[in-house]
Design an enzyme around this catalytic site. Structure first.
Site, short mmCIF file in Angstrom:
data_model
loop_
_atom_site.label_atom_id
_atom_site.label_comp_id
_atom_site.label_asym_id
_atom_site.label_seq_id
_atom_site.Cartn_x
_atom_site.Cartn_y
_atom_site.Cartn_z
N GLY A 1 0.77 -1.24 0.00
CA GLY A 1 0.00 0.00 0.00
C GLY A 1 0.80 1.29 0.00
N GLY B 1 2.66 2.31 -2.73
CA GLY B 1 2.82 2.81 -4.10
C GLY B 1 3.94 2.15 -4.88
CE LYS B 2 5.11 -3.75 -3.21
NZ LYS B 2 3.96 -3.39 -2.36
CB THR C 1 2.23 4.18 -8.55
OG1 THR C 1 0.88 3.77 -8.31
CG2 THR C 1 2.22 5.52 -9.26
CG ASP D 1 1.70 -7.91 -5.32
OD1 ASP D 1 1.04 -8.86 -4.85
OD2 ASP D 1 1.67 -6.76 -4.88
CG ASN E 1 5.24 6.94 -3.42
OD1 ASN E 1 5.63 7.83 -4.17
ND2 ASN E 1 5.29 5.66 -3.76
CB CYS F 1 -3.78 19.14 5.95
SG CYS F 1 -5.30 18.73 5.07
#
Length: 340
Positions: free
Chosen positions: A36, A38-39, A41, A63, A272, A286
């Site tokens: 989760g 971002g590997k 992407t 994967d 990421n 934020c």
């Protein structure tokens, strides 16, 4: 490089993956990290950038979730296929848990087990599966054998989550054990089994035990050769992907230590999902999250001062499809500059 001007500290390493693009001797690039983060992407984006500077690039997903198809919006399988819109970038998705029987059949049609009915049904599979990790090892070896016969200049692996990522490092040992067991079986029961197999039509693909031993030996040689390349920093590197949170940082440190112990080069970390809120941003959540991320970013920079640390922003939409991946990939080679 032009992006170097953006770095205030002259001694800091460039916060991009440009060094990987510039290293023309690289043949194997692994992209890995916790689930989760971002590997996929990152690996797709890196492959896109590599396709601009290399003759041919192959992107492989090991994967089981197989997100390459989702990322590019195009169906991929166990055969390499060109990515739509590219002439030199191909992709494939393999199942690391592919069955031993499929491998023994060498792609032929499934045949009835010749040992069935003799109280020995599935014996070869049982023998193979009694060795931990042999199924994944043989599947991986078969893929590497295919890759070796293809003329790709560089291969990018989108790996499974961290726990499974480094299994390939154990494959030579696993296959050695499998070979030893089969050798022992062959020497003790070879003539008898070959006789039984012969009367029952042989193993899938018309093979006998000697053929099986020969196949295993060939796979072992392939794995051994590739394993040597994996430990050559001129040919192989590992890109770690994480997010600025405790668990992800912990997993990254564990992975880097394990890679180092195996002699695998790693000198790049992609962080990421970073937030860059404006100073007068009224979003308390934020700002609080950014404060937390900043703390872990500082730890990453302190721990890995000799790494290229790439900072990637959290985007408002999913990175799916060729255009969005290309846009995201640009930030891997040109440092992201947050709006004022």
């Amino acid at each position: 490089m032009s992006s170097t001007a953006l770095i205030h500290d002259d001694e800091a390493l460039e916060p991009t993956l440009q060094s990987i693009l510039d290293q023309k001797t690289l043949r194997w690039i692994f992209v890995g990290g916790k689930g989760g983060v971002g590997k996929t992407t990152t690996s797709c984006s890196l492959a896109i950038q590599l396709s601009k500077v290399r003759k041919s690039v192959l992107l492989i997903s090991t994967d089981p979730a197989h997100n390459l198809s989702d990322a590019f919006g195009q169906k991929f399988g166990k055969e390499a296929r060109l990515v739509d819109g590219f002439t030199n970038l191909s992709a494939m998705e393999i199942d690391p848990n592919g069955s031993i029987q499929d491998l023994l059949a060498s792609g032929g049609e499934a045949q009835e087990d010749p040992l069935a009915g003799l109280g020995m049904g599935g014996m070869m599979q049982d023998l193979a599966f009694s060795i931990p990790g042999v199924d994944e090892a043989m599947s991986f070896a078969e893929v590497l054998k295919q890759v070796k016969s293809l003329s790709y200049e560089v291969i990018v692996f989108d790996t499974a989550p961290t726990g499974h990522t480094l299994r390939f490092l154990q494959f030579p040992t696993v296959l050695e054990k499998a070979l030893a067991k089969l050798s022992q079986l062959s020497s003790q029961f070879g003539p008898m089994l070959n006789s039984i197999l012969g009367s029952r039509g042989g193993l899938p693909g018309g093979q006998n035990l000697d053929d099986l031993m020969s196949k295993m030996e060939s796979l072992r040689e392939t794995i051994s050769e590739v394993n040597t390349q994996f430990k050559n920093p001129d040919m192989t590197t590992f890109v770690c992907v994480c997010i600025a949170e405790f668990l992800s940082l912990y997993e990254t440190e564990r992975m880097i230590q394990e890679l180092t112990s195996y002699g695998i080069d790693t000198h790049a970390i992609v962080v990421n999902q970073l937030l860059f809120p404006k100073k007068d941003n009224p979003c308390e959540q934020c700002n609080a999250r950014r404060k937390m991320q900043k703390k872990y970013l500082e730890q990453i920079e302190e721990l890995y001062e000799d790494f290229n640390v790439v900072r990637m922003p959290l985007l408002v939409e999913e990175v799916r499809g060729k255009e969005k991946l290309e846009k995201f990939s640009e930030m891997l080679v040109k440092p992201y500059v947050p709006p004022e």
